[in-house]
Write a protein that holds these residues in place. Structure first.
Motif, PDB file in Angstrom:
ATOM      1  N   ALA A  26     -22.466  -2.900 -17.357  1.00  0.00           N
ATOM      2  CA  ALA A  26     -22.892  -4.016 -16.817  1.00  0.00           C
ATOM      3  C   ALA A  26     -22.681  -4.401 -15.213  1.00  0.00           C
ATOM      4  O   ALA A  26     -22.510  -5.586 -16.160  1.00  0.00           O
ATOM      5  CB  ALA A  26     -22.880  -5.295 -17.953  1.00  0.00           C
ATOM      6  N   VAL A  27     -22.678  -3.630 -13.743  1.00  0.00           N
ATOM      7  CA  VAL A  27     -23.297  -4.863 -13.018  1.00  0.00           C
ATOM      8  C   VAL A  27     -23.988  -4.866 -11.777  1.00  0.00           C
ATOM      9  O   VAL A  27     -23.858  -5.617 -11.117  1.00  0.00           O
ATOM     10  CB  VAL A  27     -21.137  -4.614 -12.629  1.00  0.00           C
ATOM     11  CG1 VAL A  27     -21.450  -5.387 -11.144  1.00  0.00           C
ATOM     12  CG2 VAL A  27     -20.248  -5.649 -13.415  1.00  0.00           C
ATOM     13  N   TRP A  28     -23.761  -2.813 -12.270  1.00  0.00           N
ATOM     14  CA  TRP A  28     -25.363  -2.842 -11.366  1.00  0.00           C
ATOM     15  C   TRP A  28     -26.079  -3.631 -10.916  1.00  0.00           C
ATOM     16  O   TRP A  28     -26.940  -3.389  -9.795  1.00  0.00           O
ATOM     17  CB  TRP A  28     -24.379  -1.098 -10.882  1.00  0.00           C
ATOM     18  CG  TRP A  28     -25.719  -0.136  -9.819  1.00  0.00           C
ATOM     19  CD1 TRP A  28     -26.675   0.433 -10.270  1.00  0.00           C
ATOM     20  CD2 TRP A  28     -24.681  -0.110  -9.053  1.00  0.00           C
ATOM     21  NE1 TRP A  28     -26.643   0.715  -8.691  1.00  0.00           N
ATOM     22  CE2 TRP A  28     -25.703   0.937  -8.293  1.00  0.00           C
ATOM     23  CE3 TRP A  28     -24.057  -0.731  -8.133  1.00  0.00           C
ATOM     24  CZ2 TRP A  28     -25.438   0.817  -6.840  1.00  0.00           C
ATOM     25  CZ3 TRP A  28     -23.684   0.386  -6.752  1.00  0.00           C
ATOM     26  CH2 TRP A  28     -23.916   0.480  -6.310  1.00  0.00           C
ATOM     27  N   GLN A  29     -26.425  -3.546 -12.163  1.00  0.00           N
ATOM     28  CA  GLN A  29     -28.161  -4.614 -12.143  1.00  0.00           C
ATOM     29  C   GLN A  29     -27.811  -5.453 -11.676  1.00  0.00           C
ATOM     30  O   GLN A  29     -29.641  -6.530 -11.314  1.00  0.00           O
ATOM     31  CB  GLN A  29     -28.107  -4.600 -13.718  1.00  0.00           C
ATOM     32  CG  GLN A  29     -27.800  -5.895 -14.287  1.00  0.00           C
ATOM     33  CD  GLN A  29     -26.226  -5.847 -14.542  1.00  0.00           C
ATOM     34  OE1 GLN A  29     -26.306  -4.736 -14.651  1.00  0.00           O
ATOM     35  NE2 GLN A  29     -26.073  -5.782 -16.023  1.00  0.00           N
ATOM     36  N   HIS A  30     -26.728  -6.089 -11.136  1.00  0.00           N
ATOM     37  CA  HIS A  30     -26.568  -7.589 -10.504  1.00  0.00           C
ATOM     38  C   HIS A  30     -26.840  -7.149  -8.253  1.00  0.00           C
ATOM     39  O   HIS A  30     -26.852  -8.684  -7.871  1.00  0.00           O
ATOM     40  CB  HIS A  30     -25.319  -8.681 -10.253  1.00  0.00           C
ATOM     41  CG  HIS A  30     -25.239  -8.767 -12.099  1.00  0.00           C
ATOM     42  ND1 HIS A  30     -26.653  -9.828 -12.889  1.00  0.00           N
ATOM     43  CD2 HIS A  30     -24.705  -8.958 -12.833  1.00  0.00           C
ATOM     44  CE1 HIS A  30     -26.307  -9.801 -14.337  1.00  0.00           C
ATOM     45  NE2 HIS A  30     -25.113  -9.318 -13.847  1.00  0.00           N
ATOM     46  N   LEU A  31     -27.001  -6.224  -8.269  1.00  0.00           N
ATOM     47  CA  LEU A  31     -27.167  -5.688  -7.179  1.00  0.00           C
ATOM     48  C   LEU A  31     -28.444  -5.362  -6.579  1.00  0.00           C
ATOM     49  O   LEU A  31     -29.688  -4.598  -7.253  1.00  0.00           O
ATOM     50  CB  LEU A  31     -26.279  -4.895  -6.149  1.00  0.00           C
ATOM     51  CG  LEU A  31     -25.009  -4.682  -6.649  1.00  0.00           C
ATOM     52  CD1 LEU A  31     -23.862  -3.514  -6.376  1.00  0.00           C
ATOM     53  CD2 LEU A  31     -24.226  -6.019  -6.485  1.00  0.00           C
ATOM     54  N   ASP A  32     -29.313  -5.954  -5.522  1.00  0.00           N
ATOM     55  CA  ASP A  32     -30.310  -5.713  -5.006  1.00  0.00           C
ATOM     56  C   ASP A  32     -30.714  -4.426  -4.255  1.00  0.00           C
ATOM     57  O   ASP A  32     -29.572  -3.965  -4.084  1.00  0.00           O
ATOM     58  CB  ASP A  32     -31.669  -7.124  -4.916  1.00  0.00           C
ATOM     59  CG  ASP A  32     -30.641  -7.694  -3.720  1.00  0.00           C
ATOM     60  OD1 ASP A  32     -30.010  -6.062  -2.255  1.00  0.00           O
ATOM     61  OD2 ASP A  32     -31.100  -8.683  -3.156  1.00  0.00           O
ATOM     62  N   GLU A  33     -31.715  -4.421  -3.389  1.00  0.00           N
ATOM     63  CA  GLU A  33     -32.331  -2.781  -3.111  1.00  0.00           C
ATOM     64  C   GLU A  33     -31.297  -2.850  -1.741  1.00  0.00           C
ATOM     65  O   GLU A  33     -30.727  -1.829  -1.513  1.00  0.00           O
ATOM     66  CB  GLU A  33     -33.208  -2.616  -3.095  1.00  0.00           C
ATOM     67  CG  GLU A  33     -34.162  -3.595  -2.136  1.00  0.00           C
ATOM     68  CD  GLU A  33     -35.598  -3.107  -1.979  1.00  0.00           C
ATOM     69  OE1 GLU A  33     -36.568  -2.059  -2.628  1.00  0.00           O
ATOM     70  OE2 GLU A  33     -36.615  -4.212  -1.367  1.00  0.00           O
ATOM     71  N   THR A  34     -31.305  -3.863  -1.464  1.00  0.00           N
ATOM     72  CA  THR A  34     -30.286  -4.099   0.072  1.00  0.00           C
ATOM     73  C   THR A  34     -28.712  -3.839  -0.241  1.00  0.00           C
ATOM     74  O   THR A  34     -28.080  -3.903   0.701  1.00  0.00           O
ATOM     75  CB  THR A  34     -30.608  -5.349   0.617  1.00  0.00           C
ATOM     76  OG1 THR A  34     -29.938  -6.491   0.194  1.00  0.00           O
ATOM     77  CG2 THR A  34     -32.021  -5.799   1.141  1.00  0.00           C
ATOM     78  N   MET A  35     -28.547  -4.230  -1.240  1.00  0.00           N
ATOM     79  CA  MET A  35     -26.663  -4.282  -1.610  1.00  0.00           C
ATOM     80  C   MET A  35     -26.474  -3.342  -2.066  1.00  0.00           C
ATOM     81  O   MET A  35     -25.150  -2.421  -1.888  1.00  0.00           O
ATOM     82  CB  MET A  35     -26.769  -5.367  -2.674  1.00  0.00           C
ATOM     83  CG  MET A  35     -26.690  -6.928  -2.058  1.00  0.00           C
ATOM     84  SD  MET A  35     -25.994  -7.625  -3.053  1.00  0.00           S
ATOM     85  CE  MET A  35     -27.592  -8.940  -3.931  1.00  0.00           C
TER      86      MET A  35
END
Ligand SMILES: C[S@@+](CC[C@H](N)C(=O)[O-])C[C@H]1O[C@@H](n2cnc3c(N)ncnc32)[C@H](O)[C@@H]1O
Length: 201
Positions: free
Chosen positions: A113-122
């Motif tokens: 439940a962490v990956w969703q907090h990264l945007d497409e640049t991250m």
């Protein structure tokens, strides 16, 4: 929108978040990927660990567990609860500078439940850095969120296929993709679902 916005959201809600995380049963959370979990103890890294209940569960099974959590209140709760069996690091995606400086590799890296907090640049640098930390024969276990998130803790849409393709560019191949409902009734009501991935070297 920055990482700071997300982390502030967790910091502001840390009392609720600690109670919520400590209410989870790690075995139930990891049920979708249970068949691919290591059968022998090794080095495991829990990234965005919160209070580290997942890292603690692996430590109890003999793994050398390291938890990475950038929000001080969550990390301190984790250190209080299981600092005796889990090594704690203050670090964050996408760069993981503190972890990389250790010059260690891990047999298992968990992002629950962490990956969703990264945007497409991250996401691309995050995957590159995570992949470099996976030992030969090791894997990343990562949950991809589908559906809305809390306004104060922004989430960014991505897909399992996009994540698998990104991992493939760093020498990782998908070993398992499993669908799961949210464990939280409120999230289930909002239509939140998860795809759990095992991305193996
Ligand atoms: C939904 S919670 C999940 C916590 C725990 N892994 C679990 O499964 O219950 C998301 C966690 O990711 C952390 N987080 C958010 N953005 C992060 C980043 N850029 N790097 C590392 N951790 C991050 C938050 O502080 C929080 O502890």
């Amino acid at each position: 929108m920055t990482v700071e916005t997300v982390l502030r959201g967790y910091a502001d809600a840390s009392a609720d978040q600690i109670g919520r995380m400590e209410g989870f049963d790690p075995a139930r959370l990891l049920a979708p990927v249970m068949t691919v979990l290591p059968t022998t103890a090794g080095r495991m890294l829990d990234v965005g660990a919160g209070t580290g209940y997942v890292a603690g569960w692996f430590a109890e099974q003999g793994h050398e567990a390291t938890a990475v959590e950038p929000v001080e209140a969550l990390r301190q709760a984790g250190e209080r609860l299981r600092g005796d069996r889990v090594r704690w690091l203050d670090d964050r995606l996408p760069h993981l500078n503190v972890v990389r400086a250790l010059r260690e590799q891990f047999d298992l890296i968990v992002l629950s439940a962490v990956w969703q907090h990264l945007d497409e640049t991250m996401r691309p640098p995050a995957m590159a850095n995570l992949a470099a930390l996976v030992a030969d024969g090791g894997q990343i276990i990562l949950s991809v969120r589908h559906g809305p998130g809390a306004a104060t803790r922004p989430v960014f849409a991505t897909t399992a296929d996009e994540t698998i393709a990104l991992a493939g560019r760093h020498g990782l191949s998908v070993r398992l993709a499993a669908q799961a409902e949210s464990l939280q009734a409120g999230n289930r009501a909002m239509g939140v679902r998860w795809t759990w991935l095992s991305l193996a070297r």
